[in-house]
Motif scaffolding. Structure first.
Motif, PDB file in Angstrom:
ATOM      1  N   ASN A 216       0.822  -1.211   0.000  1.00 49.38           N
ATOM      2  CA  ASN A 216       0.000   0.000   0.000  1.00 49.38           C
ATOM      3  C   ASN A 216       0.859   1.265   0.000  1.00 49.38           C
ATOM      4  N   PHE A 247      -7.804   2.139  -9.696  1.00 46.69           N
ATOM      5  CA  PHE A 247      -7.211   2.322  -8.369  1.00 46.69           C
ATOM      6  C   PHE A 247      -7.032   3.807  -8.061  1.00 46.69           C
ATOM      7  N   SER A 252      -7.369   8.509  -1.264  1.00 46.18           N
ATOM      8  CA  SER A 252      -6.044   8.100  -0.778  1.00 46.18           C
ATOM      9  C   SER A 252      -6.172   7.115   0.383  1.00 46.18           C
ATOM     10  N   ARG A 255      -7.060   3.718  -0.922  1.00 46.51           N
ATOM     11  CA  ARG A 255      -5.886   3.080  -1.520  1.00 46.51           C
ATOM     12  C   ARG A 255      -4.944   2.535  -0.440  1.00 46.51           C
TER      13      ARG A 255
END
Length: 346
Positions: A216, A247, A252, A255
C-alpha cells in the motif's frame, strides 16, 4: 548509537589499551557515535599523547565525527545512548545503560537486527522507500553487515519472536521490529498486530505501518510507470492500465487500506458466511468505507494487482524514483521519521 566514553577509562590500570582503540574505531568507521566526556580531560590528553601520530589523528577524527554526525543527521531523534565507565558490572536498567568496556565492546559489535514478516519483500520495501542520507547510511550499514534482516512467517511468528527477545536488555536493545497493521480501514489495525504492539511494550523497538501492508506504499507514480512498461499485459484478465486507472479513482485512504494482492474478493472471504451470497456480502463489505466506489471500479479491482505486486520494491525488478516517493506526502511523513529513529538506534 551514541557511546559516551568516560575520561576515567583512559587512566585505568585494569583496561587494555587495545580495547579502547577498538571502541574508538567504531567512531572512525562511523558505525557508532563515540563521544568522550569530558573531551578536554587530562586523562584523555595524556593517553592520546602516548599514541603514535597516526593513531592519535584517527582517534581525534573519530571524536570529531561522533559530535558532527550527531548534530547533523538525527534531528529530533537523539540516538540511543550508552555510557562506558570503570564499573564492576553492567547497569542495563537505566535511561542510559552504564557498561564496563569489555561488555560494551561485545554489545556494540553485534549486528543490529530488523525483524520483519517477509525478509525479501520487507527488506526491499525499506531499502526502496529510504531517501537522502538515510538511504546512504542504510545501505552502508547493510553492506558492512552491521545491520541485518531476520524474518518470521507472518504476524504469529513476529509475536513469538518479540516474546523471545523481550529479555535480557542486551538482546532487545539490538532489535527493531517492523510489521503490517493489516488494517482494513484507517486506525483499525488487526487484533494480531495489536497483540504484537502489546508484546513489544516499552522495551522492544518497533514500527507498525499505518497503512494496511507494504504494497500500500507503492506510489501511484510507480504503478503508472509499471503500467507503462507493458500496457497490454493483464493481471487476472484485467489490463494493467484499467487496474491503475480504477485504483487512482479511490480516495487516498481507500488506496492505503485496499487489498492490493487479492482485491475486494480477497476481503469478502474474511467475513463471508456460508449462507450468504457473494453479491450480498459484497454489498455489506463496501457499504461504509467503500460505499462511494462504483460497481464498475469494484469489478475492475475485484482481484487486485496479484500476489507478486510487492516485487516492485526490488530494485532488480523495478527502480522506484525518489521523486515518486516525495509525491506521496503521507508516505514521507511516516517513513522518513521511522527510518531516522531506526538508524539512531543502530
Amino acid at each position: 548509537m551514541r557511546v559516551i566514553l568516560k575520561a576515567e577509562v583512559f587512566a585505568s590500570q585494569h583496561i587494555k589499551h587495545l580495547d579502547i582503540t577498538a571502541l574508538i574505531k567504531f567512531g572512525l568507521d562511523e558505525r557508532h557515535l563515540i563521544q568522550v566526556e569530558p573531551l578536554d580531560a587530562d586523562e584523555v590528553r595524556d593517553w592520546l599523547n602516548k599514541q603514535s601520530d597516526d593513531v592519535r589523528e584517527e582517534c581525534e577524527l573519530a571524536f570529531d565525527s561522533g559530535y558532527r554526525l550527531d548534530s547533523d543527521e538525527y534531528g529530533q531523534f537523539s540516538p540511543f545512548t550508552i555510557q562506558v565507565a570503570c564499573v564492576d558490572k553492567a547497569q542495563w536498567y537505566q535511561e542510559e545503560p552504564l557498561l564496563p568496556l569489555d561488555i560494551a565492546l561485545k554489545f556494540l559489535s553485534q549486528p543490529f537486527i530488523i525483524f520483519v514478516e517477509n525478509r525479501r519483500n520487507d527488506s526491499a520495501f525499506l531499502r526502496a522507500t529510504a531517501t537522502g542520507w538515510r538511504k546512504q547510511k542504510l545501505e552502508k550499514f547493510l553492506n558492512e553487515d552491521w545491520l541485518k534482516f531476520e524474518a518470521g512467517g507472518g504476524m504469529g511468528e513476529v509475536l513469538k519472536y518479540v516474546e523471545e527477545i523481550s529479555e535480557p536488555p542486551e538482546k532487545y536493545l539490538r532489535h527493531f521490529v517492523l510489521f503490517d497493521s493489516d488494517a482494513l480501514e484507517p486506525d483499525k489495525p488487526s487484533k494480531q498486530s495489536e497483540d504484537v504492539v502489546t508484546a513489544c511494550g516499552k522495551s522492544v523497538y518497533f514500527h507498525r505501518l499505518k497503512r494496511r501492508a507494504i504494497e500500500n506504499y507503492l506510489p501511484l507514480s510507480t504503478l503508472s510507470a509499471w503500467m507503462g512498461i507493458n500496457v497490454h499485459k493483464k493481471v487476472n484478465g484485467i489490463l494493467r492500465r484499467k487496474l491503475v486507472d480504477a485504483f487512482a479513482k479511490l480516495s487516498s485512504e481507500q488506496r492505503h487500506h485496499f487489498n492490493m494482492k487479492k482485491g475486494f474478493k480477497g476481503d469478502l472471504k474474511k467475513t463471508k458466511a456460508d449462507d450468504e451470497k457473494e453479491t450480498e456480502q459484497e454489498h455489506r463489505l463496501v457499504s461504509h468505507f467503500y460505499q462511494n466506489v462504483s460497481t464498475e471500479i469494484r469489478i475492475v479491482l475485484a482481484q487486485g494487482f496479484g500476489t507478486d505486486i510487492a516485487e516492485l520494491f526490488k530494485e532488480e525488478h523495478f527502480l522506484i524514483k525518489e521523486k515518486w516517493l516525495y509525491d506521496d506526502k503521507s508516505l514521507i511523513l511516516e517513513l522518513e521519521p521511522m527510518l531516522k529513529r531506526l538508524l539512531s538506534l543502530v
